[in-house]
Design an enzyme around this catalytic site. Structure first.
Site, PDB file in Angstrom:
ATOM      1  N   ASP A  40      36.806  47.940  43.783  1.00 50.96           N
ATOM      2  CA  ASP A  40      36.549  48.402  42.417  1.00 50.96           C
ATOM      3  C   ASP A  40      36.199  49.888  42.471  1.00 50.96           C
ATOM      4  O   ASP A  40      35.356  50.294  43.285  1.00 50.96           O
ATOM      5  CB  ASP A  40      35.384  47.587  41.832  1.00 50.96           C
ATOM      6  N   HIS A 104      40.076  37.612  37.403  1.00 46.63           N
ATOM      7  CA  HIS A 104      39.628  38.175  38.677  1.00 46.63           C
ATOM      8  C   HIS A 104      38.188  37.773  38.941  1.00 46.63           C
ATOM      9  O   HIS A 104      37.453  37.440  38.013  1.00 46.63           O
ATOM     10  CB  HIS A 104      39.724  39.707  38.652  1.00 46.63           C
TER      11      HIS A 104
END
Ligand SMILES: [Zn+2]
Length: 144
Positions: A40, A104
């Site tokens: 991320d 996700h």
């Protein structure tokens, strides 16, 4: 626009689909036939990874059972590597469900002394209220 066109246009703009397609660069760390794992870019803690199915599903509910299984078993494998490689005390798993509309899970390396919130703010039930909430969900589960 028809529903199909709207969905297509939406998916064409999906940032995770673009990462899977290689149209947007990402720090990829693992992949299988069905799942991709990358870091991320706005990490809760450094090493924070996202596990996404390569096929687009809006959310966990719309994903197939097979995909849910693949995402979580891949997440478990990456979690083990993350814990070792980053010397993390544990790895938090989160399915937020409202951030990016492509199913996700988040894998977040955590340390006992990291001073992050352990969870979200916690409330409490009124007397007997917990049974009422349990019954609501149990009744609906009988219909699924
Ligand atoms: Zn997508």
């Amino acid at each position: 626009l028809t529903g199909v066109q709207i969905r297509y246009n939406f998916m064409a703009e999906c940032i995770f689909c673009k990462i899977v397609a290689g149209e947007i660069p990402a720090a990829k760390i693992y992949e299988t036939n069905s799942v991709l794992v990358f870091l991320d870019i706005h990490p809760v803690s450094k090493g924070h990874a996202l596990v996404v199915p390569k096929e687009h599903f809006d959310d966990m509910i719309s994903a197939t059972d097979e995909i849910v299984k693949d995402v979580f078993t891949t997440g478990k494998k990456v979690m083990l590597a993350m814990k070792e490689a980053l010397d993390a005390d544990y790895v938090a798993v989160s399915v937020v469900g409202i951030d990016v509309s492509h199913f996700h899970i988040h894998l977040i390396p955590r340390y006992y002394e990291d001073n992050l919130e352990n969870f979200w703010p916690q409330g409490k039930y009124e007397e007997w209220e917990i049974e009422k909430y349990a019954d609501k969900i149990k009744d609906l589960l009988k219909q699924i």
